[in-house]
Design an enzyme around this catalytic site. Structure first.
Site, mmCIF file in Angstrom:
data_model
loop_
_atom_site.group_PDB
_atom_site.id
_atom_site.type_symbol
_atom_site.label_atom_id
_atom_site.label_comp_id
_atom_site.label_asym_id
_atom_site.label_seq_id
_atom_site.Cartn_x
_atom_site.Cartn_y
_atom_site.Cartn_z
ATOM 1 N N GLY A 10 57.986 21.418 -47.498
ATOM 2 C CA GLY A 10 57.490 22.148 -46.327
ATOM 3 C C GLY A 10 58.612 22.847 -45.574
ATOM 4 N N GLY A 13 57.737 25.849 -43.424
ATOM 5 C CA GLY A 13 56.671 25.659 -42.433
ATOM 6 C C GLY A 13 57.146 25.597 -40.990
ATOM 7 N N LEU A 15 56.900 23.056 -38.624
ATOM 8 C CA LEU A 15 57.627 21.876 -38.125
ATOM 9 C C LEU A 15 59.099 21.960 -38.496
ATOM 10 C CD1 LEU A 15 57.321 19.074 -36.729
ATOM 11 C CD2 LEU A 15 57.176 18.101 -39.016
ATOM 12 N N ALA A 16 59.366 22.395 -39.730
ATOM 13 C CA ALA A 16 60.752 22.523 -40.183
ATOM 14 C C ALA A 16 61.501 23.505 -39.273
ATOM 15 C CB ALA A 16 60.783 23.005 -41.626
ATOM 16 N N ASP A 178 56.472 8.554 -35.738
ATOM 17 C CA ASP A 178 55.594 8.737 -34.589
ATOM 18 C C ASP A 178 56.550 9.326 -33.563
ATOM 19 O OD1 ASP A 178 54.579 8.222 -31.929
ATOM 20 O OD2 ASP A 178 53.000 7.073 -32.909
ATOM 21 N N HIS A 179 56.420 10.624 -33.282
ATOM 22 C CA HIS A 179 57.524 11.264 -32.546
ATOM 23 C C HIS A 179 57.700 10.686 -31.138
ATOM 24 C CE1 HIS A 179 54.474 13.973 -30.754
ATOM 25 N NE2 HIS A 179 55.376 14.249 -29.837
ATOM 26 N N LYS A 183 61.276 9.543 -28.543
ATOM 27 C CA LYS A 183 61.580 10.038 -27.191
ATOM 28 C C LYS A 183 62.580 9.091 -26.530
ATOM 29 C CE LYS A 183 57.175 12.399 -26.539
ATOM 30 N NZ LYS A 183 57.466 13.809 -26.296
ATOM 31 N N ASP A 236 44.125 11.519 -32.553
ATOM 32 C CA ASP A 236 45.298 12.365 -32.313
ATOM 33 C C ASP A 236 46.363 11.654 -31.465
ATOM 34 O OD1 ASP A 236 46.575 14.940 -32.563
ATOM 35 O OD2 ASP A 236 46.148 15.272 -30.436
ATOM 36 N N HIS A 241 50.377 7.315 -30.744
ATOM 37 C CA HIS A 241 51.357 7.366 -29.648
ATOM 38 C C HIS A 241 51.047 6.379 -28.520
ATOM 39 C CE1 HIS A 241 52.478 10.844 -31.838
ATOM 40 N NE2 HIS A 241 51.627 11.682 -31.294
ATOM 41 N N LYS A 341 43.356 16.443 -23.111
ATOM 42 C CA LYS A 341 43.768 17.860 -23.089
ATOM 43 C C LYS A 341 43.168 18.511 -21.852
ATOM 44 C CE LYS A 341 45.285 18.201 -27.567
ATOM 45 N NZ LYS A 341 46.730 18.342 -27.774
ATOM 46 N N LYS A 346 51.028 18.120 -17.153
ATOM 47 C CA LYS A 346 51.659 17.585 -18.364
ATOM 48 C C LYS A 346 52.527 16.418 -17.915
ATOM 49 C CE LYS A 346 53.574 17.249 -22.474
ATOM 50 N NZ LYS A 346 52.843 16.705 -23.616
HETATM 51 N N1 LIG Z 1 54.090 21.797 -36.433
HETATM 52 C C1 LIG Z 1 54.211 20.775 -35.622
HETATM 53 O O1 LIG Z 1 54.612 20.882 -34.458
HETATM 54 C C2 LIG Z 1 53.872 19.401 -36.086
HETATM 55 C C3 LIG Z 1 53.490 19.157 -37.386
HETATM 56 N N2 LIG Z 1 53.245 17.868 -37.788
HETATM 57 C C4 LIG Z 1 52.894 17.569 -39.177
HETATM 58 O O2 LIG Z 1 53.895 18.103 -40.030
HETATM 59 C C5 LIG Z 1 53.338 18.536 -41.245
HETATM 60 C C6 LIG Z 1 53.703 19.986 -41.498
HETATM 61 O O3 LIG Z 1 53.154 20.761 -40.461
HETATM 62 P P1 LIG Z 1 53.533 22.292 -40.236
HETATM 63 O O4 LIG Z 1 54.946 22.570 -40.572
HETATM 64 O O5 LIG Z 1 53.053 22.620 -38.889
HETATM 65 O O6 LIG Z 1 52.608 23.038 -41.315
HETATM 66 P P2 LIG Z 1 52.723 24.532 -41.834
HETATM 67 O O7 LIG Z 1 51.347 24.905 -42.264
HETATM 68 O O8 LIG Z 1 53.440 25.416 -40.918
HETATM 69 O O9 LIG Z 1 53.636 24.382 -43.131
HETATM 70 C C7 LIG Z 1 53.172 23.781 -44.300
HETATM 71 C C8 LIG Z 1 54.289 23.732 -45.313
HETATM 72 O O10 LIG Z 1 53.761 23.165 -46.489
HETATM 73 C C9 LIG Z 1 54.094 23.998 -47.596
HETATM 74 N N3 LIG Z 1 53.045 23.888 -48.593
HETATM 75 C C10 LIG Z 1 51.713 24.035 -48.424
HETATM 76 N N4 LIG Z 1 51.062 23.871 -49.580
HETATM 77 C C11 LIG Z 1 52.020 23.611 -50.510
HETATM 78 C C12 LIG Z 1 51.993 23.347 -51.889
HETATM 79 N N5 LIG Z 1 50.845 23.306 -52.595
HETATM 80 N N6 LIG Z 1 53.156 23.137 -52.528
HETATM 81 C C13 LIG Z 1 54.325 23.186 -51.859
HETATM 82 N N7 LIG Z 1 54.419 23.406 -50.551
HETATM 83 C C14 LIG Z 1 53.285 23.627 -49.872
HETATM 84 C C15 LIG Z 1 54.193 25.377 -47.015
HETATM 85 O O11 LIG Z 1 55.046 26.153 -47.805
HETATM 86 P P3 LIG Z 1 54.559 27.442 -48.642
HETATM 87 O O12 LIG Z 1 53.551 28.131 -47.810
HETATM 88 O O13 LIG Z 1 55.820 28.219 -48.847
HETATM 89 O O14 LIG Z 1 54.017 26.875 -49.877
HETATM 90 C C16 LIG Z 1 54.848 25.104 -45.683
HETATM 91 O O15 LIG Z 1 56.234 24.995 -45.819
HETATM 92 C C17 LIG Z 1 51.849 18.266 -41.121
HETATM 93 O O16 LIG Z 1 51.600 16.996 -41.673
HETATM 94 C C18 LIG Z 1 51.599 18.218 -39.632
HETATM 95 O O17 LIG Z 1 50.507 17.391 -39.314
HETATM 96 C C19 LIG Z 1 53.388 16.819 -36.924
HETATM 97 C C20 LIG Z 1 53.750 17.007 -35.636
HETATM 98 C C21 LIG Z 1 53.983 18.305 -35.091
HETATM 99 O O1 LIG Z 2 51.138 14.315 -31.795
HETATM 100 C C1 LIG Z 2 50.728 15.038 -30.915
HETATM 101 O O2 LIG Z 2 51.427 15.119 -29.766
HETATM 102 C C2 LIG Z 2 51.288 16.245 -28.914
HETATM 103 C C3 LIG Z 2 51.892 15.853 -27.575
HETATM 104 O O3 LIG Z 2 53.239 15.564 -27.758
HETATM 105 P P1 LIG Z 2 54.278 15.703 -26.561
HETATM 106 O O4 LIG Z 2 55.568 15.314 -27.172
HETATM 107 O O5 LIG Z 2 54.225 17.131 -26.109
HETATM 108 O O6 LIG Z 2 53.818 14.794 -25.486
HETATM 109 C C4 LIG Z 2 49.858 16.672 -28.769
HETATM 110 O O7 LIG Z 2 49.791 17.906 -28.073
HETATM 111 C C5 LIG Z 2 49.241 16.859 -30.135
HETATM 112 O O8 LIG Z 2 47.856 17.158 -29.995
HETATM 113 C C6 LIG Z 2 49.401 15.630 -30.972
HETATM 114 O O9 LIG Z 2 49.014 15.897 -32.318
#
Ligand SMILES: NC(=O)C1=CN([C@@H]2O[C@H](COP(=O)(O)OP(=O)(O)OC[C@H]3O[C@@H](n4cnc5c(N)ncnc54)[C@H](OP(=O)(O)O)[C@@H]3O)[C@@H](O)[C@H]2O)C=CC1
Ligand SMILES: O=C1O[C@H](COP(=O)(O)O)[C@@H](O)[C@H](O)[C@H]1O
Length: 484
Positions: A10, A13, A15-16, A178-179, A183, A236, A241, A341, A346
């Site tokens: 990922g 994506g 989160l990264a 569990d982020h 904290k 959620d 959390h 929500k 906040k």
């Molecule tokens: N975003 C956030 O703030 C948070 C996210 N999370 C969790 O983190 C995880 C990732 O979330 P997020 O980054 O937002 O998701 P995104 O949808 O932004 O990214 C998904 C990633 O998965 C990759 N991917 C999807 N399908 C495939 C596949 N078949 N093979 C290989 N790679 C694949 C995509 O790469 P590509 O498209 O190049 O294949 C991309 O890098 C989830 O479990 C989410 O619940 C948890 C807390 C907060």
């Molecule tokens: O995991 C989650 O947390 C956020 C809230 O996180 P915070 O660090 O901003 O307090 C929440 O908005 C989201 O729905 C949930 O998936």
């Protein structure tokens, strides 16, 4: 710290970009990374190593608060390589293995391998299985797996997920993020409770009347309706959390401070949690959903008007619950949890309200005392405040509540992901969710999920911009308390 390969599924994506790269960079700048590290980013996109490096650079510039001089940035980026891989295609793992081996050889490092799954949870099992089948997990060093919540969707699916992951990784090798446990103020709870004899001696049902844990948010479902409408506040926030914060608050002194012992005392809390009964659940749990309202002077939609949410959705955007812990330390002390929500502010905080046996002494009309409160602010402010009674010598010596405050607000306080990634690299599991905690949490919330699904408890509507439905106020008021 030992050298290693950090494999990021990922890597392209959200989160990264927003959390993981800035955290890695901050660790690098703080010299909290191994001298030699190979970081391999994965995604389906056909990126080159250079494309990933440019993407990481951009992410760091946007989301890290660390100054980035160009020399440090360049040497940081040199650790990154990219490999295009479809997680469901077993052949692609051999391509990954080639790159891993090549980098391990170039850097002359042991095969310590950390697999971070920053992808949708539906991929966790297939990735773990493919890592095993391809032989990537047969190393001459250690192997670890980092996954993000949600860990399952209910008790049954969580158990199944865990069974499948266990085929490839042992419990000691699985780091469940569990982020909230990352904290700084949550991590500080351990010290607050166990390094302060004054507080520790009061940390029980003899002195504490009730505990309140609030995680209120002003945001709505944002762009996550697809996920949130299936999840709701219980899955959620409450199952993970909120219950983690409860465990960290109610855990009792361990025999010594070690990851195993901290996890043991947390587990003890969950084991002592009184199970909810179907016929009395409504007395302890409030389900809410926001209607139209005002947030910071701006009119916002009702939940059922949000894009992607069905107009007849009964989903919970708010939940409040009263929990009883049946052990000798907490018997008789209600723990109230609420999260939602589109609330007025906040704020994530834990408030410990102390008993006031001396109240009668001052209870004349002019001399009212307030309860002593210990408030731990977790987010967005980080502070510890003790409310005490004191004479106001400027106002006829009247008794007033005043605050003794320690504020930890500092923009350089490490971010949750920084602390957690660092711990995972070190192999310290203290602030990761153990399977026992996860399973016990699902077990405790399962009757709530069932009741919501069967609609056996009312759905209380609340106006956006308030602190939730009236029923949540009544939950504490009927015990003689109020929310702080
Ligand atoms: N975003 C956030 O703030 C948070 C996210 N999370 C969790 O983190 C995880 C990732 O979330 P997020 O980054 O937002 O998701 P995104 O949808 O932004 O990214 C998904 C990633 O998965 C990759 N991917 C999807 N399908 C495939 C596949 N078949 N093979 C290989 N790679 C694949 C995509 O790469 P590509 O498209 O190049 O294949 C991309 O890098 C989830 O479990 C989410 O619940 C948890 C807390 C907060
Ligand atoms: O995991 C989650 O947390 C956020 C809230 O996180 P915070 O660090 O901003 O307090 C929440 O908005 C989201 O729905 C949930 O998936």
């Amino acid at each position: 710290m030992e050298s290693m390969t950090f494999v990021l599924f990922g890597a392209t994506g959200d989160l990264a970009k927003r959390k993981i790269y800035p955290a890695l960079f901050n660790l690098y700048m703080d010299k909290m990374m191994p001298e030699a590290i190979s970081i391999i980013g994965l995604g389906r996109r056909e990126w080159s190593h250079e494309t990933l490096q440019a993407h990481v650079k951009e992410a760091v510039h946007t989301y890290s608060d660390h100054e980035a001089d160009s020399e440090s940035m360049e040497s940081f980026l040199q650790n990154f390589r990219y490999c295009s891989l479809n997680v469901t295609d077993p052949e692609d793992y051999f391509k990954l293995e080639d790159l891993m081996l090549q980098r391990e050889e170039e850097l002359n490092i042991v095969q310590n391998r950390l697999f971070y799954l920053s992808v949708a949870p539906k991929f966790f099992e297939v990735i773990a299985a493919n890592i095993k089948e391809s032989g990537l997990s047969q190393t001459n060093g250690w192997k670890r797996l980092i996954i993000e919540k949600p860990f399952g969707n209910d008790l049954e699916t969580a158990r199944e997920l865990n069974r499948n992951l266990s085929e490839a990784f042992n419990e000691e090798e699985i780091f469940r993020i569990d982020h909230y446990l990352g904290k700084p103020m949550i991590q500080n709870l351990e010290t607050l409770e166990f390094a302060n004899p004054v507080l520790q001696s009061l940390w029980n049902n003899q002195y504490i009347s009730n505990v309140q844990i609030t995680a209120s948010e002003t945001v709505g479902v944002e762009k996550r309706a697809g996920y949130y409408d299936q999840s709701g506040a219980v899955r959620d926030m409450l199952q993970n959390h909120m219950l983690q914060m409860l465990m960290m608050t109610a855990m009792h002194v361990p025999q010594k401070i070690s990851p195993e012992q901290i996890r043991e005392v947390k587990k003890n809390v969950m084991e002592a949690l009184e199970p909810l009964q179907e016929d009395t659940l409504e007395e302890q749990v409030v389900r809410g959903q926001y209607t139209r309202g005002d947030i910071d002077g701006e009119e916002v939609n009702a939940y059922t008007e949000e894009t992607g949410v069905s107009a007849s959705s009964q989903n919970d955007t708010f939940v409040a619950a009263k929990l009883n812990i049946n052990n000798s330390f907490w018997q008789g002390v209600p723990f109230y949890l609420r999260t939602g929500k589109r609330l007025a502010q906040k704020s994530t905080r834990i408030v410990i309200e102390f008993k006031n046996p001396l109240k009668g002494l001052y209870d004349q009309e002019e001399e009212q005392t307030s309860p002593n409160l210990l408030t731990i602010e977790i987010n967005p402010n980080e502070s510890i405040t003790l409310q005490i009674n004191s004479k106001n010598l400027l106002r006829d010596g009247k008794i007033e509540p005043v605050n003794i405050n320690f504020s930890a607000n500092d923009k350089h306080l490490p971010q949750a992901y920084e602390l957690l990634i660092y711990d995972a690299m070190l192999g310290d599991p203290t602030f990761f969710a153990h399977w026992d905690e996860v399973e016990l949490s699902w077990k405790w919330v399962q009757p709530i999920l069932d009741a919501f699904k069967q609609n056996t408890v009312p759905l209380h509507l609340y106006e956006a911009g308030t602190m939730g439905p009236d029923a949540a106020e009544q939950l504490v008021e009927k015990d003689g308390f109020k929310w702080w």
